[in-house]
Design a protein around this motif. Sequence first.
Motif, PDB file in Angstrom:
ATOM      1  N   ARG A  93      73.510  87.048 119.308  1.00  0.00           N
ATOM      2  CA  ARG A  93      74.650  86.267 118.834  1.00  0.00           C
ATOM      3  C   ARG A  93      74.903  86.617 117.371  1.00  0.00           C
ATOM      4  N   VAL A  94      76.148  86.525 116.975  1.00  0.00           N
ATOM      5  CA  VAL A  94      76.502  86.828 115.589  1.00  0.00           C
ATOM      6  C   VAL A  94      76.538  85.506 114.822  1.00  0.00           C
ATOM      7  N   THR A  95      75.359  85.008 114.486  1.00  0.00           N
ATOM      8  CA  THR A  95      75.269  83.718 113.803  1.00  0.00           C
ATOM      9  C   THR A  95      75.686  83.817 112.342  1.00  0.00           C
ATOM     10  N   LEU A  96      75.685  85.011 111.784  1.00  0.00           N
ATOM     11  CA  LEU A  96      76.107  85.179 110.395  1.00  0.00           C
ATOM     12  C   LEU A  96      77.555  84.725 110.224  1.00  0.00           C
ATOM     13  N   ILE A  97      78.403  85.094 111.166  1.00  0.00           N
ATOM     14  CA  ILE A  97      79.806  84.683 111.113  1.00  0.00           C
ATOM     15  C   ILE A  97      79.934  83.200 111.473  1.00  0.00           C
ATOM     16  N   LEU A  98      79.256  82.782 112.527  1.00  0.00           N
ATOM     17  CA  LEU A  98      79.349  81.393 112.972  1.00  0.00           C
ATOM     18  C   LEU A  98      78.895  80.409 111.902  1.00  0.00           C
ATOM     19  N   SER A  99      77.846  80.743 111.174  1.00  0.00           N
ATOM     20  CA  SER A  99      77.310  79.821 110.178  1.00  0.00           C
ATOM     21  C   SER A  99      78.247  79.643 108.989  1.00  0.00           C
ATOM     22  N   ARG A 100      79.152  80.583 108.769  1.00  0.00           N
ATOM     23  CA  ARG A 100      80.073  80.504 107.630  1.00  0.00           C
ATOM     24  C   ARG A 100      81.392  79.802 107.965  1.00  0.00           C
ATOM     25  N   GLY A 124      86.419  75.727 113.425  1.00  0.00           N
ATOM     26  CA  GLY A 124      86.514  77.165 113.651  1.00  0.00           C
ATOM     27  C   GLY A 124      85.351  77.680 114.481  1.00  0.00           C
ATOM     28  N   ARG A 125      84.167  77.157 114.217  1.00  0.00           N
ATOM     29  CA  ARG A 125      82.980  77.553 114.971  1.00  0.00           C
ATOM     30  C   ARG A 125      83.133  77.161 116.437  1.00  0.00           C
ATOM     31  N   TRP A 135      85.934  76.736 118.161  1.00  0.00           N
ATOM     32  CA  TRP A 135      86.924  77.578 118.842  1.00  0.00           C
ATOM     33  C   TRP A 135      86.425  78.999 119.045  1.00  0.00           C
ATOM     34  N   LEU A 136      85.675  79.527 118.093  1.00  0.00           N
ATOM     35  CA  LEU A 136      85.112  80.864 118.279  1.00  0.00           C
ATOM     36  C   LEU A 136      84.074  80.863 119.398  1.00  0.00           C
ATOM     37  N   GLU A 137      83.263  79.798 119.472  1.00  0.00           N
ATOM     38  CA  GLU A 137      82.294  79.668 120.563  1.00  0.00           C
ATOM     39  C   GLU A 137      83.011  79.598 121.905  1.00  0.00           C
ATOM     40  N   ARG A 138      84.106  78.837 121.966  1.00  0.00           N
ATOM     41  CA  ARG A 138      84.866  78.718 123.207  1.00  0.00           C
ATOM     42  C   ARG A 138      85.468  80.066 123.607  1.00  0.00           C
ATOM     43  N   TRP A 139      86.015  80.774 122.637  1.00  0.00           N
ATOM     44  CA  TRP A 139      86.599  82.080 122.932  1.00  0.00           C
ATOM     45  C   TRP A 139      85.519  83.039 123.429  1.00  0.00           C
ATOM     46  N   ALA A 140      84.400  83.095 122.713  1.00  0.00           N
ATOM     47  CA  ALA A 140      83.317  84.020 123.078  1.00  0.00           C
ATOM     48  C   ALA A 140      82.733  83.668 124.449  1.00  0.00           C
ATOM     49  N   THR A 141      82.569  82.378 124.716  1.00  0.00           N
ATOM     50  CA  THR A 141      82.030  81.965 126.012  1.00  0.00           C
ATOM     51  C   THR A 141      83.013  82.294 127.124  1.00  0.00           C
ATOM     52  N   GLY A 142      84.301  82.111 126.863  1.00  0.00           N
ATOM     53  CA  GLY A 142      85.323  82.453 127.860  1.00  0.00           C
ATOM     54  C   GLY A 142      85.365  83.946 128.137  1.00  0.00           C
ATOM     55  N   ASP A 192      78.802  77.944 133.655  1.00  0.00           N
ATOM     56  CA  ASP A 192      78.095  76.743 133.226  1.00  0.00           C
ATOM     57  C   ASP A 192      78.211  76.566 131.705  1.00  0.00           C
ATOM     58  N   GLU A 193      77.955  77.623 130.967  1.00  0.00           N
ATOM     59  CA  GLU A 193      78.055  77.568 129.506  1.00  0.00           C
ATOM     60  C   GLU A 193      79.488  77.271 129.054  1.00  0.00           C
ATOM     61  N   PHE A 194      80.460  77.887 129.727  1.00  0.00           N
ATOM     62  CA  PHE A 194      81.867  77.679 129.381  1.00  0.00           C
ATOM     63  C   PHE A 194      82.260  76.213 129.575  1.00  0.00           C
ATOM     64  N   VAL A 195      81.867  75.641 130.704  1.00  0.00           N
ATOM     65  CA  VAL A 195      82.185  74.238 130.978  1.00  0.00           C
ATOM     66  C   VAL A 195      81.495  73.332 129.963  1.00  0.00           C
ATOM     67  N   LEU A 196      80.231  73.591 129.681  1.00  0.00           N
ATOM     68  CA  LEU A 196      79.506  72.788 128.690  1.00  0.00           C
ATOM     69  C   LEU A 196      80.159  72.879 127.318  1.00  0.00           C
ATOM     70  N   GLU A 197      80.579  74.079 126.958  1.00  0.00           N
ATOM     71  CA  GLU A 197      81.208  74.282 125.644  1.00  0.00           C
ATOM     72  C   GLU A 197      82.520  73.497 125.535  1.00  0.00           C
ATOM     73  N   TRP A 198      83.327  73.536 126.575  1.00  0.00           N
ATOM     74  CA  TRP A 198      84.608  72.830 126.546  1.00  0.00           C
ATOM     75  C   TRP A 198      84.433  71.322 126.635  1.00  0.00           C
ATOM     76  N   ARG A 199      83.358  70.874 127.251  1.00  0.00           N
ATOM     77  CA  ARG A 199      83.096  69.438 127.311  1.00  0.00           C
ATOM     78  C   ARG A 199      82.451  68.925 126.029  1.00  0.00           C
ATOM     79  N   GLY A 200      82.082  69.846 125.155  1.00  0.00           N
ATOM     80  CA  GLY A 200      81.439  69.449 123.907  1.00  0.00           C
ATOM     81  C   GLY A 200      79.984  69.066 124.077  1.00  0.00           C
ATOM     82  N   ARG A 201      79.410  69.428 125.214  1.00  0.00           N
ATOM     83  CA  ARG A 201      78.018  69.087 125.488  1.00  0.00           C
ATOM     84  C   ARG A 201      77.159  70.336 125.604  1.00  0.00           C
TER      85      ARG A 201
END
Length: 168
Positions: A70-77, A82-83, A85-92, A147-156
Amino acid sequence: MRRLLDAIYGSAAALAALCMVGLLVMVLLSIAGRQLHFNVPGTDAYAGYLMAGAGFLALAHTLKRGEHIRVTLILSRLPAGGRRWLERWATGAAMLLALLFAWFSVRLVFQSLEYHDISTGNDATPLWIPQLAMAVGTVVLAIATVDEFVLEWRGRAEARPSEAARHE
């Protein structure tokens, strides 16, 4: 439902571990054959099949444990919004790619069955057999990404062990 999904991921990981044991047996058999001057045909091919099976069957379990790169360097900033939505895009995107990969892997198994494809080695293994491990692994990975996509969109989204350890 969570227990069933975790059981599927764990079962695929257990099959991957069995493939690793089989790979070890093939390598040891090949080494023993060279040292004791006997040949077991197909050990190299079966070692390769088992290695591929282990890799594909472990993909979903690795994803669910947060061990994929994972590119946590970008996510952490990024700010929280924004984090998210980027997680949702990447998971999708990962989900779409995993579904395509699963579709084509399963299709390959059916084509190998239909055309009676066999390996070119002296073992003449029907290729659908080793391809089946790849197909099962990619289908389980596709399930895990959905599974990850659904969890990400549910915020869980589950806390990934590697991230949880970093925050302690």
